[in-house]
Design a protein around this motif. Sequence first.
Motif, PDB file in Angstrom:
ATOM      1  N   ASP A 215       0.823  -1.209   0.000  1.00  0.00           N
ATOM      2  CA  ASP A 215       0.000   0.000   0.000  1.00  0.00           C
ATOM      3  C   ASP A 215       0.853   1.253   0.000  1.00  0.00           C
ATOM      4  O   ASP A 215       0.533   2.245  -0.670  1.00  0.00           O
ATOM      5  CB  ASP A 215      -0.929  -0.007   1.218  1.00  0.00           C
ATOM      6  CG  ASP A 215      -1.996  -1.091   1.155  1.00  0.00           C
ATOM      7  OD1 ASP A 215      -2.295  -1.568   0.037  1.00  0.00           O
ATOM      8  OD2 ASP A 215      -2.527  -1.477   2.218  1.00  0.00           O
ATOM      9  N   ALA A 218       2.387   1.739  -3.524  1.00  0.00           N
ATOM     10  CA  ALA A 218       1.392   2.270  -4.454  1.00  0.00           C
ATOM     11  C   ALA A 218       1.158   3.755  -4.223  1.00  0.00           C
ATOM     12  O   ALA A 218       1.073   4.542  -5.167  1.00  0.00           O
ATOM     13  CB  ALA A 218       0.084   1.483  -4.313  1.00  0.00           C
ATOM     14  N   HIS A 221       4.250   5.790  -5.381  1.00  0.00           N
ATOM     15  CA  HIS A 221       4.314   5.852  -6.841  1.00  0.00           C
ATOM     16  C   HIS A 221       3.315   6.873  -7.370  1.00  0.00           C
ATOM     17  O   HIS A 221       3.646   7.684  -8.242  1.00  0.00           O
ATOM     18  CB  HIS A 221       4.024   4.480  -7.441  1.00  0.00           C
ATOM     19  CG  HIS A 221       4.089   4.475  -8.939  1.00  0.00           C
ATOM     20  ND1 HIS A 221       5.263   4.313  -9.635  1.00  0.00           N
ATOM     21  CD2 HIS A 221       3.119   4.635  -9.877  1.00  0.00           C
ATOM     22  CE1 HIS A 221       5.021   4.383 -10.934  1.00  0.00           C
ATOM     23  NE2 HIS A 221       3.727   4.568 -11.113  1.00  0.00           N
ATOM     24  N   GLN A 222       2.100   6.847  -6.837  1.00  0.00           N
ATOM     25  CA  GLN A 222       1.084   7.807  -7.257  1.00  0.00           C
ATOM     26  C   GLN A 222       1.522   9.232  -6.924  1.00  0.00           C
ATOM     27  O   GLN A 222       1.362  10.152  -7.731  1.00  0.00           O
ATOM     28  CB  GLN A 222      -0.240   7.492  -6.556  1.00  0.00           C
ATOM     29  CG  GLN A 222      -0.854   6.164  -6.948  1.00  0.00           C
ATOM     30  CD  GLN A 222      -1.514   6.224  -8.312  1.00  0.00           C
ATOM     31  OE1 GLN A 222      -2.046   7.252  -8.698  1.00  0.00           O
ATOM     32  NE2 GLN A 222      -1.479   5.129  -9.039  1.00  0.00           N
ATOM     33  N   SER A 233       1.057   3.507 -12.780  1.00  0.00           N
ATOM     34  CA  SER A 233       0.848   2.144 -12.315  1.00  0.00           C
ATOM     35  C   SER A 233       0.040   2.184 -11.020  1.00  0.00           C
ATOM     36  O   SER A 233      -0.247   3.249 -10.480  1.00  0.00           O
ATOM     37  CB  SER A 233       2.190   1.460 -12.086  1.00  0.00           C
ATOM     38  OG  SER A 233       2.958   1.457 -13.275  1.00  0.00           O
ATOM     39  N   PHE A 234      -0.304   1.002 -10.533  1.00  0.00           N
ATOM     40  CA  PHE A 234      -1.008   0.867  -9.254  1.00  0.00           C
ATOM     41  C   PHE A 234      -2.315   1.651  -9.249  1.00  0.00           C
ATOM     42  O   PHE A 234      -2.630   2.364  -8.292  1.00  0.00           O
ATOM     43  CB  PHE A 234      -0.116   1.323  -8.089  1.00  0.00           C
ATOM     44  CG  PHE A 234       1.184   0.572  -7.993  1.00  0.00           C
ATOM     45  CD1 PHE A 234       1.225  -0.688  -7.428  1.00  0.00           C
ATOM     46  CD2 PHE A 234       2.359   1.118  -8.479  1.00  0.00           C
ATOM     47  CE1 PHE A 234       2.432  -1.386  -7.340  1.00  0.00           C
ATOM     48  CE2 PHE A 234       3.560   0.431  -8.400  1.00  0.00           C
ATOM     49  CZ  PHE A 234       3.591  -0.825  -7.828  1.00  0.00           C
ATOM     50  N   THR A 235      -3.085   1.535 -10.320  1.00  0.00           N
ATOM     51  CA  THR A 235      -4.363   2.245 -10.377  1.00  0.00           C
ATOM     52  C   THR A 235      -5.549   1.301 -10.510  1.00  0.00           C
ATOM     53  O   THR A 235      -6.519   1.440  -9.785  1.00  0.00           O
ATOM     54  CB  THR A 235      -4.383   3.243 -11.556  1.00  0.00           C
ATOM     55  OG1 THR A 235      -4.042   2.558 -12.766  1.00  0.00           O
ATOM     56  CG2 THR A 235      -3.391   4.377 -11.326  1.00  0.00           C
ATOM     57  N   TYR A 239      -4.457  -4.542 -11.569  1.00  0.00           N
ATOM     58  CA  TYR A 239      -3.028  -4.325 -11.343  1.00  0.00           C
ATOM     59  C   TYR A 239      -2.690  -4.455  -9.850  1.00  0.00           C
ATOM     60  O   TYR A 239      -1.714  -5.100  -9.473  1.00  0.00           O
ATOM     61  CB  TYR A 239      -2.627  -2.945 -11.860  1.00  0.00           C
ATOM     62  CG  TYR A 239      -1.133  -2.709 -11.940  1.00  0.00           C
ATOM     63  CD1 TYR A 239      -0.452  -2.886 -13.140  1.00  0.00           C
ATOM     64  CD2 TYR A 239      -0.405  -2.305 -10.825  1.00  0.00           C
ATOM     65  CE1 TYR A 239       0.923  -2.671 -13.226  1.00  0.00           C
ATOM     66  CE2 TYR A 239       0.961  -2.090 -10.899  1.00  0.00           C
ATOM     67  CZ  TYR A 239       1.622  -2.273 -12.096  1.00  0.00           C
ATOM     68  OH  TYR A 239       2.978  -2.065 -12.165  1.00  0.00           O
ATOM     69  N   LEU A 240      -3.504  -3.845  -9.024  1.00  0.00           N
ATOM     70  CA  LEU A 240      -3.263  -3.891  -7.583  1.00  0.00           C
ATOM     71  C   LEU A 240      -3.348  -5.321  -7.063  1.00  0.00           C
ATOM     72  O   LEU A 240      -2.493  -5.779  -6.292  1.00  0.00           O
ATOM     73  CB  LEU A 240      -4.260  -2.989  -6.859  1.00  0.00           C
ATOM     74  CG  LEU A 240      -4.103  -1.483  -7.107  1.00  0.00           C
ATOM     75  CD1 LEU A 240      -5.326  -0.729  -6.578  1.00  0.00           C
ATOM     76  CD2 LEU A 240      -2.838  -0.945  -6.450  1.00  0.00           C
ATOM     77  N   HIS A 243      -0.248  -7.551  -8.494  1.00  0.00           N
ATOM     78  CA  HIS A 243       1.073  -7.346  -7.891  1.00  0.00           C
ATOM     79  C   HIS A 243       1.078  -7.636  -6.391  1.00  0.00           C
ATOM     80  O   HIS A 243       2.115  -8.078  -5.861  1.00  0.00           O
ATOM     81  CB  HIS A 243       1.588  -5.943  -8.199  1.00  0.00           C
ATOM     82  CG  HIS A 243       2.196  -5.840  -9.563  1.00  0.00           C
ATOM     83  ND1 HIS A 243       3.442  -6.335  -9.863  1.00  0.00           N
ATOM     84  CD2 HIS A 243       1.710  -5.340 -10.729  1.00  0.00           C
ATOM     85  CE1 HIS A 243       3.709  -6.137 -11.133  1.00  0.00           C
ATOM     86  NE2 HIS A 243       2.679  -5.530 -11.683  1.00  0.00           N
ATOM     87  N   ARG A 244      -0.012  -7.436  -5.724  1.00  0.00           N
ATOM     88  CA  ARG A 244      -0.065  -7.842  -4.316  1.00  0.00           C
ATOM     89  C   ARG A 244       0.120  -9.366  -4.235  1.00  0.00           C
ATOM     90  O   ARG A 244       0.869  -9.877  -3.397  1.00  0.00           O
ATOM     91  CB  ARG A 244      -1.393  -7.428  -3.689  1.00  0.00           C
ATOM     92  CG  ARG A 244      -1.419  -7.581  -2.168  1.00  0.00           C
ATOM     93  CD  ARG A 244      -2.803  -7.271  -1.613  1.00  0.00           C
ATOM     94  NE  ARG A 244      -3.204  -5.893  -1.850  1.00  0.00           N
ATOM     95  CZ  ARG A 244      -2.912  -4.872  -1.033  1.00  0.00           C
ATOM     96  NH1 ARG A 244      -2.210  -5.089   0.071  1.00  0.00           N
ATOM     97  NH2 ARG A 244      -3.327  -3.658  -1.323  1.00  0.00           N
TER      98      ARG A 244
END
Length: 388
Positions: A215, A218, A221-222, A233-235, A239-240, A243-244
């Motif tokens: 978390d 993410a 990165h945002q 990424s991580f949106t 995707y979340l 990768h988790r």
Amino acid sequence: MQIELVTSTPDFDALEPDWRALEDLTSRNSLFLGWDWQRLWWSHYGQGRQLRILVARIGGQVVGIFPLYLETHRAFRVLRVRKLRPIGAGGDTAPDDLGMVFDPTHEQAVSCAFVDHILHHVPDWQLLDLVDLSADSALVACFAQRSADASETIERMPVNRIIYGDLPPDWERYRQGLSRDRRQALARYRRKFEQLPGAHFRQVRQSGEIDEAFDCLAALHQLRWKGRTQELSFTSPQYLGFHRGVMHALQAHGRLRLFSLELEGKTIAMLYGFRWGQTFYHFQGGFDPAHAGLSPGQLLMAYAIEQAIGEGCRTFDTLKGEYGHKRHFFQQTRETLGLRVHRPGLIHWLYRLKARVSGHRELTEPVPLSEARSATLTPNPVAEEPRA
């Protein structure tokens, strides 16, 4: 050699023991072709797609797996194209090093058997769209051999250049291999950071820490890229979730590398990578722009390189994206490329027409596989870009 076509999820799951056995036979079976990455990708991105996994056996023993899927893609707004694509490519993910997982003893024979089977025995597809193949792979060589006598049109797409470096046995030798300016800059960044209260470089080692660390990654990165790029990424939920899951799966096998920089208990930067064989892969990262004066991205990269050397890694691979900041650390380059195979018909003709009338022919024009050199994408030599 027998070739089987796997089209159902239960049969996909039944391949796990053979798949895991193959992936450990050679370092050229990449992380992105490993069971965990492939199966999790299908769990999160497989909806609306159809499995087309090729399995090669000799005497009942699995010696190669080529993970593909079939999807219907809308082209030119009105036409539907049936595409055969590699598992791992598609959605909002950007893969590296795809192709097949194989027993190196049978690599050439398996590659050519797969190529022949796709061209002559896999039905329904109109366009085979392969990406991120090693430029010197047996698959590319087998497609090249078939290009002269195949009824399909086989084209080589633009190259991706990937920056990497061979690692020396100790950190000091690595430092001495850098320019004087780079050595002084890294020493200055580290000294400035380590003199601050509560400064700490940390690796996530416990499975119970992963969700919170994910978390945080993410969010960082945002925070780093919001407003600077439209390719964050991580949106998406896929995707979340993907990768988790990857982090948990790789941690269970000792392959996850998740690092952070902390100040007084607060995480200001994170780096997400992997250990696969003797190679460290840098995949993604982020930092809080409020601490940009500490150069946290470059500082964390240096810590990660030192960590990789300390673990005995022989290679540090920065993966796709030939960006200038990577050249601060490494100078070696390898290449991956794409192949497109068109079956004869209207779809093939329209794709070629589109390439010819495009205003950016150097980026979109397919290059015949028989040509010695392919067109290249022009990278941004300075910007430190995110990856999806």
